[in-house]
Design an enzyme around this catalytic site. Structure first.
Site, mmCIF file in Angstrom:
data_model
loop_
_atom_site.group_PDB
_atom_site.id
_atom_site.type_symbol
_atom_site.label_atom_id
_atom_site.label_comp_id
_atom_site.label_asym_id
_atom_site.label_seq_id
_atom_site.Cartn_x
_atom_site.Cartn_y
_atom_site.Cartn_z
ATOM 1 N N CYS A 1 49.445 26.956 68.822
ATOM 2 C CA CYS A 1 49.151 26.858 70.342
ATOM 3 C C CYS A 1 50.564 26.420 70.841
ATOM 4 O O CYS A 1 50.730 26.648 72.298
ATOM 5 C CB CYS A 1 48.332 25.563 70.509
ATOM 6 S SG CYS A 1 46.626 25.696 69.614
ATOM 7 N N HIS B 1 48.640 22.325 77.345
ATOM 8 C CA HIS B 1 48.014 23.243 76.688
ATOM 9 C C HIS B 1 46.500 22.837 76.658
ATOM 10 O O HIS B 1 46.223 21.776 76.641
ATOM 11 C CB HIS B 1 48.546 23.093 75.217
ATOM 12 C CG HIS B 1 47.313 23.640 74.199
ATOM 13 N ND1 HIS B 1 47.088 25.194 74.210
ATOM 14 C CD2 HIS B 1 46.706 23.319 73.003
ATOM 15 C CE1 HIS B 1 46.051 25.237 73.400
ATOM 16 N NE2 HIS B 1 46.065 24.262 72.615
ATOM 17 N N ASN C 1 39.702 26.469 74.220
ATOM 18 C CA ASN C 1 41.290 26.656 73.531
ATOM 19 C C ASN C 1 41.620 28.136 73.170
ATOM 20 O O ASN C 1 41.013 28.661 72.106
ATOM 21 C CB ASN C 1 41.125 25.702 72.352
ATOM 22 C CG ASN C 1 42.830 25.790 71.764
ATOM 23 O OD1 ASN C 1 43.497 26.465 72.127
ATOM 24 N ND2 ASN C 1 43.064 24.693 71.132
HETATM 25 O O1 UT7 Z 1 44.927 23.513 69.922
HETATM 26 C C1 UT7 Z 1 45.660 22.245 69.293
HETATM 27 C C2 UT7 Z 1 44.610 21.998 68.156
HETATM 28 N N1 UT7 Z 1 43.328 21.456 68.372
HETATM 29 C C3 UT7 Z 1 43.272 20.134 69.143
HETATM 30 O O2 UT7 Z 1 43.821 19.675 69.829
HETATM 31 C C4 UT7 Z 1 41.908 19.867 69.085
HETATM 32 C C5 UT7 Z 1 41.881 18.258 68.993
HETATM 33 N N2 UT7 Z 1 40.564 17.420 68.695
HETATM 34 C C6 UT7 Z 1 39.872 17.213 69.555
HETATM 35 O O3 UT7 Z 1 39.634 17.917 70.609
HETATM 36 C C7 UT7 Z 1 38.532 16.327 69.290
HETATM 37 O O4 UT7 Z 1 38.959 15.531 67.937
HETATM 38 C C8 UT7 Z 1 37.235 17.104 68.727
HETATM 39 C C9 UT7 Z 1 36.679 17.723 70.026
HETATM 40 C C10 UT7 Z 1 37.526 18.239 67.861
HETATM 41 C C11 UT7 Z 1 36.335 16.272 68.268
HETATM 42 O O5 UT7 Z 1 35.992 15.059 69.153
HETATM 43 P P1 UT7 Z 1 35.900 13.455 68.715
HETATM 44 O O6 UT7 Z 1 35.726 12.738 69.840
HETATM 45 O O7 UT7 Z 1 37.363 13.257 67.828
HETATM 46 O O8 UT7 Z 1 34.715 13.660 67.427
HETATM 47 P P2 UT7 Z 1 34.709 13.194 65.935
HETATM 48 O O9 UT7 Z 1 35.374 14.693 65.296
HETATM 49 O O10 UT7 Z 1 35.149 11.902 65.656
HETATM 50 O O11 UT7 Z 1 33.331 13.279 65.662
HETATM 51 C C12 UT7 Z 1 32.382 12.470 66.281
HETATM 52 C C13 UT7 Z 1 31.055 12.806 66.027
HETATM 53 C C14 UT7 Z 1 30.626 12.994 64.623
HETATM 54 O O12 UT7 Z 1 29.508 12.496 64.151
HETATM 55 P P3 UT7 Z 1 29.316 11.267 63.370
HETATM 56 O O13 UT7 Z 1 29.823 11.346 62.103
HETATM 57 O O14 UT7 Z 1 29.840 10.289 64.338
HETATM 58 O O15 UT7 Z 1 27.774 11.085 63.002
HETATM 59 C C15 UT7 Z 1 30.455 14.767 64.532
HETATM 60 O O16 UT7 Z 1 29.889 15.194 63.409
HETATM 61 O O17 UT7 Z 1 30.528 13.946 66.684
HETATM 62 C C16 UT7 Z 1 30.064 14.940 65.756
HETATM 63 N N3 UT7 Z 1 30.262 16.125 66.366
HETATM 64 C C17 UT7 Z 1 29.434 16.859 67.203
HETATM 65 N N4 UT7 Z 1 28.404 16.517 67.724
HETATM 66 C C18 UT7 Z 1 27.731 17.537 68.631
HETATM 67 C C19 UT7 Z 1 31.237 17.083 66.040
HETATM 68 N N5 UT7 Z 1 31.294 18.327 66.721
HETATM 69 C C20 UT7 Z 1 30.070 18.100 67.355
HETATM 70 C C21 UT7 Z 1 29.466 18.743 68.270
HETATM 71 N N6 UT7 Z 1 28.297 18.562 68.902
HETATM 72 N N7 UT7 Z 1 30.020 20.380 68.687
#
Ligand code: UT7
Length: 369
Positions: A153, A297, A326
């Site tokens: 990115c 980004h 993204n």
């Molecule tokens: O381009 C550069 C590289 N990428 C990035 O910059 C991405 C950086 N990271 C992020 O944007 C965020 O970490 C995410 C959007 C990927 C995830 O958001 P988060 O608030 O960090 O969520 P998490 O990974 O801590 O997950 C929280 C919960 C989990 O469930 P449990 O374990 O708490 O029951 C996940 O399984 O959300 C769940 N989850 C979803 N639920 C519904 C993860 N993806 C989804 C989804 N829909 N699509």
């Protein structure tokens, strides 16, 4: 000059004056001959921009039918509402070439006038040849050098640094086409809800031109590029390269898809982009008040908000993550092209761009339009 003032006295023979004049002439000639030629930076500016966004739109509602997710989760956690995805037979070089044609038109030049093509991508058409060479063929450029850069990115800002270096060094390339292009959906596991909701496809292209006019200020005001390979594993496509060439096992274990430690990536993204922006402003002797637009980004609305709030410039931030998701190295470029074509930036405006991605890599750049 080594004129000896004492010579201008009474009773000094004329021949002394002559010797002194000859000495000065020889000194000036030697200085001219032996002084190494300095590289003069003469007005390297962004002369044209273009973008290519695939027509097909994948909404959050569509994704609800594919994985266990919801529009509400995606919007509140990422800010993404929809993303554009390329057709199966539409490649990264197709998107890049379309964006390039628009940038050439915008700059008022033809493809045969290009001296160099650089494509930033992590989704090349092939492992080799480079995507830049395919773009060269598709736009009908001459036999200019072509290569790809890979910094995920952060890739477009890395590519701008490389291009600027090659234009301002004795290599002195005059017209360079720089493209950020990605078909991220070719790396997405459509059964993994933690990543498939995040990415989209697109390309943005730029013509960098050295107009030879010392009055024209360079587009590159200050920049920082950095990486930390110790964190290489938190955002990775494990197979396809030499570590794990394609095999039945790599396919069965879905190793050709994006694997990401989301929360860790989130945390490092905010820290690195904020520090890179501060460093770049400091290098330029400027403050956030001097910036007209901030373009982080477009990965996640919450990351963008956190960076903007820490820098104290939330009202200057440009956002389109809701429409594209993204698009990796195309993301900042698409923002710049949208702003430019909407007439929202004028010559001389300062734009602060910052990015973060796999590697881990990050970069910030202060661009003068
Ligand atoms: O381009 C550069 C590289 N990428 C990035 O910059 C991405 C950086 N990271 C992020 O944007 C965020 O970490 C995410 C959007 C990927 C995830 O958001 P988060 O608030 O960090 O969520 P998490 O990974 O801590 O997950 C929280 C919960 C989990 O469930 P449990 O374990 O708490 O029951 C996940 O399984 O959300 C769940 N989850 C979803 N639920 C519904 C993860 N993806 C989804 C989804 N829909 N699509």
């Amino acid at each position: 000059m080594i004129i000896n003032i004492k010579l201008f006295k009474k009773n000094v023979p004329f021949v002394y004056y002559l010797i002194d004049i000859c000495r000065n002439v020889v000194y000036i000639l030697l200085k001219y001959i032996y002084t190494p030629q300095k590289v003069t930076i003469m007005g390297i500016r962004i002369a044209g921009t273009g973008r290519c966004i695939p027509e097909k739109i994948l909404t959050n509602d569509d994704l609800e039918k594919m994985v266990d997710t919801s529009d509400e989760w995606i919007v509140t956690r990422t800010g993404i509402k929809e993303r554009h995805i390329a057709e199966a037979d539409q490649t990264t070089s197709d998107l890049a070439a379309e964006a390039a044609k628009k940038a050439l038109e915008n700059a008022g030049i033809t493809a045969d006038m290009l001296d160099l093509i650089i494509v930033s991508t992590i989704t090349p058409d092939h492992i080799f040849p480079c995507t830049a060479a395919l773009v060269q063929r598709k736009i009908g450029a001459g036999k200019c050098p072509c290569f790809d850069t890979s910094a995920a990115c952060s890739g477009l800002l890395y590519a701008f640094n490389v291009a600027y270096g090659m234009m301002s060094s004795p290599l002195a390339y005059k017209r360079v086409l720089v493209i950020g292009a990605e078909k991220m959906t070719s790396l997405v596991d459509w059964t993994d809800r933690s990543t498939c909701v995040l990415f989209g496809d697109g390309a943005a292209a730029f013509i960098l031109e050295n107009d030879g006019n010392p009055e024209t200020p360079d587009f590159y005001v200050a920049g920082e590029v950095a990486a930390d390979g110790n964190a290489a594993d938190i955002l990775i496509v494990p197979a396809s390269g030499s570590a794990h060439p394609a095999s039945l096992t790599t396919v069965a274990e879905k190793m050709h898809y994006i694997k990401m430690g989301g929360p860790k990536t989130f945390q490092l993204a905010v820290l690195s982009m904020v520090s890179a922006c501060r460093n770049v402003l400091e290098k330029a002797g400027l403050t956030p008040d001097d910036v007209v637009w901030a373009i982080p980004h477009q990965a996640n609305r919450r990351i963008i908000d956190a960076v903007a709030n820490k820098l104290g410039i939330p009202e200057k931030v440009y956002l389109n993550v809701d429409r594209y998701g993204n698009t990796s190295s195309a993301s900042i470029g698409i923002c710049l092209d949208e702003l430019h074509r909407a007439g929202k930036i004028k010559r001389g405006d300062l734009i602060l761009a910052a990015s973060f991605g796999a590697g881990l890599t990050w970069a910030a750049m202060l661009i003068r339009w």
